[in-house]
Design a protein around this motif. Sequence first.
Motif, PDB file in Angstrom:
ATOM      1  N   LYS A 242       0.834  -1.214   0.000  1.00 30.53           N
ATOM      2  CA  LYS A 242       0.000   0.000   0.000  1.00 30.53           C
ATOM      3  C   LYS A 242       0.865   1.258   0.000  1.00 30.53           C
ATOM      4  O   LYS A 242       0.569   2.240   0.676  1.00 30.53           O
ATOM      5  CB  LYS A 242      -0.975  -0.023   1.174  1.00 30.53           C
ATOM      6  CG  LYS A 242      -1.998  -1.149   1.080  1.00 30.53           C
ATOM      7  CD  LYS A 242      -3.042  -1.094   2.173  1.00 30.53           C
ATOM      8  CE  LYS A 242      -2.511  -1.622   3.476  1.00 30.53           C
ATOM      9  NZ  LYS A 242      -3.564  -1.775   4.502  1.00 30.53           N
ATOM     10  N   THR A 243       1.962   1.191  -0.770  1.00 29.98           N
ATOM     11  CA  THR A 243       2.916   2.293  -0.867  1.00 29.98           C
ATOM     12  C   THR A 243       3.108   2.652  -2.331  1.00 29.98           C
ATOM     13  O   THR A 243       3.605   1.837  -3.110  1.00 29.98           O
ATOM     14  CB  THR A 243       4.274   1.899  -0.246  1.00 29.98           C
ATOM     15  OG1 THR A 243       4.074   1.530   1.122  1.00 29.98           O
ATOM     16  CG2 THR A 243       5.260   3.042  -0.325  1.00 29.98           C
ATOM     17  N   THR A 244       2.702   3.854  -2.706  1.00 32.86           N
ATOM     18  CA  THR A 244       2.737   4.279  -4.095  1.00 32.86           C
ATOM     19  C   THR A 244       3.937   5.184  -4.358  1.00 32.86           C
ATOM     20  O   THR A 244       4.156   6.156  -3.633  1.00 32.86           O
ATOM     21  CB  THR A 244       1.446   5.033  -4.468  1.00 32.86           C
ATOM     22  OG1 THR A 244       0.327   4.166  -4.257  1.00 32.86           O
ATOM     23  CG2 THR A 244       1.471   5.482  -5.920  1.00 32.86           C
ATOM     24  N   VAL A 245       4.700   4.851  -5.382  1.00 32.28           N
ATOM     25  CA  VAL A 245       5.811   5.686  -5.816  1.00 32.28           C
ATOM     26  C   VAL A 245       5.280   6.750  -6.771  1.00 32.28           C
ATOM     27  O   VAL A 245       4.609   6.440  -7.753  1.00 32.28           O
ATOM     28  CB  VAL A 245       6.910   4.844  -6.500  1.00 32.28           C
ATOM     29  CG1 VAL A 245       7.975   5.749  -7.100  1.00 32.28           C
ATOM     30  CG2 VAL A 245       7.521   3.874  -5.501  1.00 32.28           C
ATOM     31  N   LYS A 246       5.606   7.998  -6.473  1.00 33.27           N
ATOM     32  CA  LYS A 246       5.158   9.114  -7.312  1.00 33.27           C
ATOM     33  C   LYS A 246       6.144   9.396  -8.429  1.00 33.27           C
ATOM     34  O   LYS A 246       5.748   9.656  -9.576  1.00 33.27           O
ATOM     35  CB  LYS A 246       4.970  10.363  -6.460  1.00 33.27           C
ATOM     36  CG  LYS A 246       4.538  11.599  -7.243  1.00 33.27           C
ATOM     37  CD  LYS A 246       4.433  12.813  -6.334  1.00 33.27           C
ATOM     38  CE  LYS A 246       4.051  14.060  -7.128  1.00 33.27           C
ATOM     39  NZ  LYS A 246       4.007  15.263  -6.241  1.00 33.27           N
ATOM     40  N   SER A 247       7.439   9.353  -8.122  1.00 33.63           N
ATOM     41  CA  SER A 247       8.431   9.685  -9.145  1.00 33.63           C
ATOM     42  C   SER A 247       9.796   9.114  -8.791  1.00 33.63           C
ATOM     43  O   SER A 247      10.077   8.819  -7.622  1.00 33.63           O
ATOM     44  CB  SER A 247       8.546  11.207  -9.319  1.00 33.63           C
ATOM     45  OG  SER A 247       9.021  11.819  -8.128  1.00 33.63           O
TER      46      SER A 247
END
Length: 481
Positions: A242-247
């Motif tokens: 549940k950890t989203t990488v943005k960039s």
Amino acid sequence: MHDSGDSHSRAKSVLVIGGGVAGIAASVVLADTGFRVLLLEKRPLLGGRASSFVDPIVGERVDECQHGTMRCCTNLADLLERLGVHQQIDYCDTLEFLEPNGRRSVLRGSPLPAPLHTLPSFLRFRALSLRDKLGISYALLKILGTNPHRPLWEQQSFAAWLTSTHQTPTAIRRFWRPILVSACNEELERISCAHAFFIFQTGFLAHPKAFHFGIPKVPLASLYTEPTLDYLRQRGGCVRTKTTVKSIEVEGQRVKEVVLADGERLCADWYVSAVQCDQLGHLLPRDVIDSDTYWQKVLQIPLVPILGAHFWFDRPIACPKAVAVLDRRIEWIFHRSHNLGKDPQEGSCLSIVISASYPYETMEKEHLKSLLLEDLAACLPDVAKAQLVHWTLVRWPKATLSPAPGIEALRPPQKSPLSNLVVAGEWTQTGWPSTMEGAARSGYLAARIILNQEGLPCSLPVPDLPKTGLARWLLRERTKR
């Protein structure tokens, strides 16, 4: 045997973006050699497209789309062995095909040497006529004696090749299409001869056990989520779901850091991108993508949809563990309840798969439900008598790369232009089609690049099954042609 590391590698950190099969494969190899691994996954469960979700109605893990494997998938088997879950795959030497009238045909092994091991069952294959079988046999002999890596075969479609070998419409519809569309997730017109030849040589002709079909006895996420969490934790690693990488932030020719959706910034010595090719384009800065044809080719890779659905009925349904369906919309039916060891008296759950599901991507859900139930009832008489308790539909619009003619020129190597970033995914150069085996291989190849750069040996990926019997000689001869 797992590779062993030294004090030099233990000081190094690796951040892996994406907890699918490719990301898991890279993570476990690097953790084995002493690297400090942090694996990031945006979803609650690991496995990527070969994963599960918790259905709120039935309250259990349900697969995104039912997957099977084969004995020829040596690197996927190695990964499952490392995770201690390979025993959760049930292999059998039988492939069943179901005709519209309910009649079944079977391909199974025999004591004959490769490539003749399925010949007795093929001669008895009831869905094909003698003319069909003669044409197929001729084509398989040509495939057996052909080097699939010649540039010619990468540029020609398999559908055109089938026409040139005078295959009957029935042979195409009931033999070539069921096998290749499910293996490649693409229509025959958009499958290169290179991919098709490779699948038949590696999966059916070279080794008598290569075609043995494996069905998971647990939900797919259970093969990967808890085993990977435990595996990495025991080796000093960490998994954050549940950890989203943005960039991915770049400085010069190196990755500087990774920025998460909540603003947190993470740094490591090495980075592994194990996300789908179109997603990678959203993570990297635009100027980085524009600066190198490596990234520009990645963003040109065409992706193909796949569809899965699960139907729960109120009573037992007579159905094989897995069966390929001929001449219908549905391509595969899996008896999920039976495969997971459920009590048949509690009802049945059937899982269906439609590969290359272009016609159904925008179809209204209830209309699609009616069509799929119509096919199920026509194939399995018990369905018509049963009451549907619940159903769920999963559509992946961009599931796998299209193995179209010319695709290999777009598939990138795992070593990227950024010195501390390697790329994994079944869409990279693996020597395999876009499969779970290809994903596992890509993760191993990505890990090998890092290990080699750090001066550490790596014996991965695992070799293919050895060529045996007559196939050993016939496939050796193909390199001369």
